[in-house]
Design a protein around this motif. Structure first.
Motif, PDB file in Angstrom:
ATOM      1  N   ILE A 125       0.851  -1.181   0.000  1.00  0.00           N
ATOM      2  CA  ILE A 125       0.000   0.000   0.000  1.00  0.00           C
ATOM      3  C   ILE A 125       0.888   1.232   0.000  1.00  0.00           C
ATOM      4  O   ILE A 125       1.627   1.479   0.962  1.00  0.00           O
ATOM      5  CB  ILE A 125      -0.923   0.031   1.234  1.00  0.00           C
ATOM      6  CG1 ILE A 125      -1.648  -1.313   1.422  1.00  0.00           C
ATOM      7  CG2 ILE A 125      -1.904   1.188   1.119  1.00  0.00           C
ATOM      8  CD1 ILE A 125      -2.587  -1.681   0.316  1.00  0.00           C
ATOM      9  N   ALA A 126       0.851   2.003  -1.066  1.00  0.00           N
ATOM     10  CA  ALA A 126       1.637   3.235  -1.151  1.00  0.00           C
ATOM     11  C   ALA A 126       0.992   4.329  -0.308  1.00  0.00           C
ATOM     12  O   ALA A 126      -0.160   4.201   0.142  1.00  0.00           O
ATOM     13  CB  ALA A 126       1.749   3.685  -2.604  1.00  0.00           C
ATOM     14  N   ALA A 127       1.725   5.416  -0.108  1.00  0.00           N
ATOM     15  CA  ALA A 127       1.225   6.513   0.729  1.00  0.00           C
ATOM     16  C   ALA A 127      -0.084   7.085   0.212  1.00  0.00           C
ATOM     17  O   ALA A 127      -0.912   7.566   0.994  1.00  0.00           O
ATOM     18  CB  ALA A 127       2.284   7.608   0.821  1.00  0.00           C
ATOM     19  N   ASP A 128      -0.301   7.031  -1.113  1.00  0.00           N
ATOM     20  CA  ASP A 128      -1.535   7.566  -1.690  1.00  0.00           C
ATOM     21  C   ASP A 128      -2.656   6.542  -1.756  1.00  0.00           C
ATOM     22  O   ASP A 128      -3.729   6.814  -2.297  1.00  0.00           O
ATOM     23  CB  ASP A 128      -1.262   8.135  -3.088  1.00  0.00           C
ATOM     24  CG  ASP A 128      -0.823   7.065  -4.091  1.00  0.00           C
ATOM     25  OD1 ASP A 128      -0.711   5.875  -3.711  1.00  0.00           O
ATOM     26  OD2 ASP A 128      -0.584   7.430  -5.262  1.00  0.00           O
ATOM     27  N   GLY A 129      -2.425   5.342  -1.223  1.00  0.00           N
ATOM     28  CA  GLY A 129      -3.450   4.306  -1.216  1.00  0.00           C
ATOM     29  C   GLY A 129      -3.385   3.340  -2.383  1.00  0.00           C
ATOM     30  O   GLY A 129      -4.177   2.395  -2.440  1.00  0.00           O
ATOM     31  N   THR A 130      -2.460   3.536  -3.307  1.00  0.00           N
ATOM     32  CA  THR A 130      -2.318   2.603  -4.426  1.00  0.00           C
ATOM     33  C   THR A 130      -1.904   1.236  -3.914  1.00  0.00           C
ATOM     34  O   THR A 130      -0.922   1.112  -3.173  1.00  0.00           O
ATOM     35  CB  THR A 130      -1.276   3.110  -5.436  1.00  0.00           C
ATOM     36  OG1 THR A 130      -1.677   4.380  -5.932  1.00  0.00           O
ATOM     37  CG2 THR A 130      -1.121   2.140  -6.592  1.00  0.00           C
TER      38      THR A 130
END
Length: 287
Positions: free
Chosen positions: A131-136
């Protein structure tokens, strides 16, 4: 092979399924969860101060954020809490009937690697997702059963991973972009009768410490897979371990009471092994 006898109870608790110990260097406290109790616990070893926060649904892991507050892996996805537990918002809302979060780790690049599993532990019903910081969200291992301990080598090139029913601690190579795992292979296999591998942590020497569910012990393996330390524990079901405290020298161990016909103290408590080794500094979630 050596043993470490100085195990103490850090926090006396009755957690159903204690998990995910994580040292928060900014707050100088340990964060851990009771998955089935739907609680996030914190503990300051310098003062003894504790906090407990209810999450409203089963919580597989809680990690510090770079902006303050916590990122949590819940039954229905990944959520964000602000400082002091408020406000709350979903970063990834992806409820799947019969599935929950189980364990997670923050990677060196600040992404969250969150594991899932089905409540019935159906084969292939869980996953390990970045999970990336932007929610990806990016699937790293899309079909596992009980996603558990995950850790990184000191140089960040290797990933250690446990899918508990396999009885293995696997090692993989991490791609340069941090989004793919390659060359997965067994590092060690836990022999029958010794319990199942659960949560893990990696120390400054690159050695892997793994908790043995139903094995009443923590084991330390060298990067080559050689067993060089066994720590017997006064609990049936240790679940995970992490270094914390001053200089990251103390090893904290979460434990569980769930499924035991006659749980007894300190089952469900937070344990500590003072001066057990040298941990690696972690990073907060970037979101």
């Amino acid at each position: 092979m050596t043993a470490h006898p100085a195990v103490r109870v850090a926090v006396r608790e009755h957690a159903e399924l204690g998990e995910g110990p994580t040292w928060d260097p900014a707050a100088r406290r340990l964060i851990w969860v009771d998955i089935l109790g739907a609680r996030v616990h914190t503990y300051d070893p310098a003062t003894g101060r504790r906090t407990v926060m209810a999450t409203g649904q089963h919580v597989g892991a809680a990690k510090p954020r770079s902006t303050g507050g916590l990122v949590v892996s819940l039954r229905d996805g990944i959520g964000l809490y602000g400082e002091g537990g408020a406000p709350f918002r979903w970063l990834v809302h992806d409820p799947v009937p019969g599935r929950r979060g189980n364990d997670a780790v923050v990677a060196p690049d600040g992404s969250l690697w969150a594991g899932t599993m089905r409540y019935d532990e159906a084969d292939g019903g869980g996953a390990l997702t970045r999970i990336a910081a932007d929610g990806t969200a990016t699937a790293l291992l899309p079909r596992v059963t009980v996603s558990n301990g995950t850790g990184f080598s000191p140089d960040g090139t290797l990933v250690y991973y446990v899918d508990s029913p396999t009885r293995r601690v696997d090692v993989c190579r991490l791609s340069d972009d941090g989004r793919r795992l390659t060359d997965r292979r067994p590092l060690v296999t836990i022999e029958p009768g010794a319990g199942f591998p659960d949560g893990l942590t990696v120390d400054a020497d690159g050695c892997v410490w793994v908790a043995l569910w139903d094995g009443a012990a923590i084991r330390r393996y060298t990067p080559g897979g050689t067993l060089d330390k066994v720590v017997p524990l006064p609990v049936h079901r240790p679940t995970a371990c992490a270094f914390g405290g001053p200089g990251l020298r103390d090893l904290y161990v979460t434990t569980a009471r769930t499924g035991l016909s006659r749980p007894r103290h300190p089952d469900g408590s937070l344990l500590v092994l003072p001066d057990a080794g040298q941990g690696l500094p972690g990073v907060p979630f970037g979101g």
